[in-house]
Every structure is written in structure tokens, then in C-alpha cells.
Design an enzyme around this catalytic site. Structure first.
Site, short mmCIF file in Angstrom:
data_model
loop_
_atom_site.label_atom_id
_atom_site.label_comp_id
_atom_site.label_asym_id
_atom_site.label_seq_id
_atom_site.Cartn_x
_atom_site.Cartn_y
_atom_site.Cartn_z
N CYS A 1 0.74 -1.30 0.24
CA CYS A 1 0.02 -0.03 -0.07
C CYS A 1 0.68 1.25 -0.01
O CYS A 1 1.92 1.30 0.66
CB CYS A 1 -0.75 -0.24 1.33
SG CYS A 1 -2.44 -0.87 1.13
N HIS A 2 0.38 2.20 -0.69
CA HIS A 2 1.21 3.51 -0.86
C HIS A 2 0.90 4.34 0.50
O HIS A 2 -0.28 4.24 0.69
CB HIS A 2 0.46 4.31 -1.74
CG HIS A 2 1.07 3.89 -3.10
ND1 HIS A 2 0.46 2.68 -3.96
CD2 HIS A 2 2.04 4.17 -4.02
CE1 HIS A 2 1.20 2.58 -4.83
NE2 HIS A 2 2.05 3.46 -5.20
N ASP B 1 -11.00 -7.26 21.87
CA ASP B 1 -10.06 -6.88 22.98
C ASP B 1 -10.47 -6.34 24.46
O ASP B 1 -10.27 -6.82 25.37
CB ASP B 1 -8.55 -5.90 22.51
CG ASP B 1 -7.73 -5.85 23.66
OD1 ASP B 1 -7.30 -6.78 24.14
OD2 ASP B 1 -7.36 -4.91 24.09
#
Length: 149
Positions: free
Chosen positions: A62-63, A114
């Protein structure tokens, strides 16, 4: 990485969503603010925003993008015993922000897991998908309607 140097810069927007299904007890704890770890939805929102900003560090090809806006909405869906996370990411650049929106949703939902796992370890993240994207050469795209779960 794909070479995007010759692409024109444009306003790009992507919207994604997903849900985490859980027990009545976990959902009640979220709504009442009784989680031992604090404000579940508030922390999940911040985690999702942070994740969108760091997507290129998590997904190798990914850029890195100059994100101009991230919004995250978390809604309790009592009928389906879940929390729905929707993220919208925007930039002005040469490539889209679909991955940033999808990563934001996943991390937001994982943060809920979480923070609530002490109450319900059987929570299930599902239905994560891109809802809409606009900008760039491919233009505007909207996901087909999905039948109710």
C-alpha cells in the site's frame, strides 16, 4: 508497489463497514460503559482512525497516503446483537483509500473484541466489506445491496 506517478490527483473517498456479534452481556456492558478497560466505543473509534493513518505500515504494497479526513461511526445493533463499525476515509491524491477504510473497520472491531473478551470470548467479526468508493479513473462504485443477516 504499483506506479501511480502518472495518475491525476483527485478527491478520493472510500467507505467500509463491518460488525462484531456478541453476547447480550457484552453488548450490555458496552452500552452501560461497564467495561473494565474503559469506554469501548470511544477507544475503538480512536484505534480505527489511527489504523487508517498507518495502513501502509501494515499492508506491504500500500502507498503511504496524505489522508485528509477519517470518520468512524460505531452503532449498537440490538436486533442482531452486534456493534456495526463504519469508516469513511478521504484524500486528495493519485490512489484510492479503500484499504485505509477497510483496515480502520477491522482494527476498530478488533479493539472492541480486545476490550470485551473478558465478558465474551465467542465474539465474531463478520460482514466486513467496502460499501462505496469514488474518485480516480474508475469513478464512483457502490456495493450491491446485501441481504439482511
Amino acid at each position: 508497489m504499483v506506479d501511480v506517478g502518472a495518475k491525476a490527483e483527485s478527491h478520493r473517498v472510500a467507505r467500509a463497514e463491518g460488525r462484531i456479534r456478541m453476547s447480550e452481556a457484552a453488548l450490555a456492558a458496552i452500552e452501560a460503559g461497564d467495561s473494565k478497560k474503559g469506554d469501548v466505543l470511544g477507544v475503538a473509534r480512536v484505534a480505527a482512525i489511527q489504523a487508517a493513518k498507518r495502513t501502509s505500515e501494515l499492508i506491504p504494497l500500500c502507498h503511504p497516503l496524505p489522508i485528509t479526513r477519517v470518520s468512524v461511526d460505531l452503532q449498537v445493533d440490538r436486533a442482531l446483537g452486534s456493534v456495526v463499525c463504519t469508516a469513511q476515509v478521504e484524500t486528495f491524491g493519485r490512489t484510492g483509500v479503500e484499504m485505509e477504510a477497510l483496515v480502520a473497520v477491522q482494527i476498530g472491531l478488533l479493539t472492541i473484541y480486545d476490550m470485551c473478551k473478558a465478558v465474551d470470548r465467542s465474539m465474531r467479526i463478520d460482514a466486513v466489506r467496502l460499501l462505496e468508493k469514488s474518485g480516480g479513473r474508475s469513478g464512483h462504485w457502490v456495493a450491491p445491496a446485501e441481504p439482511p443477516a
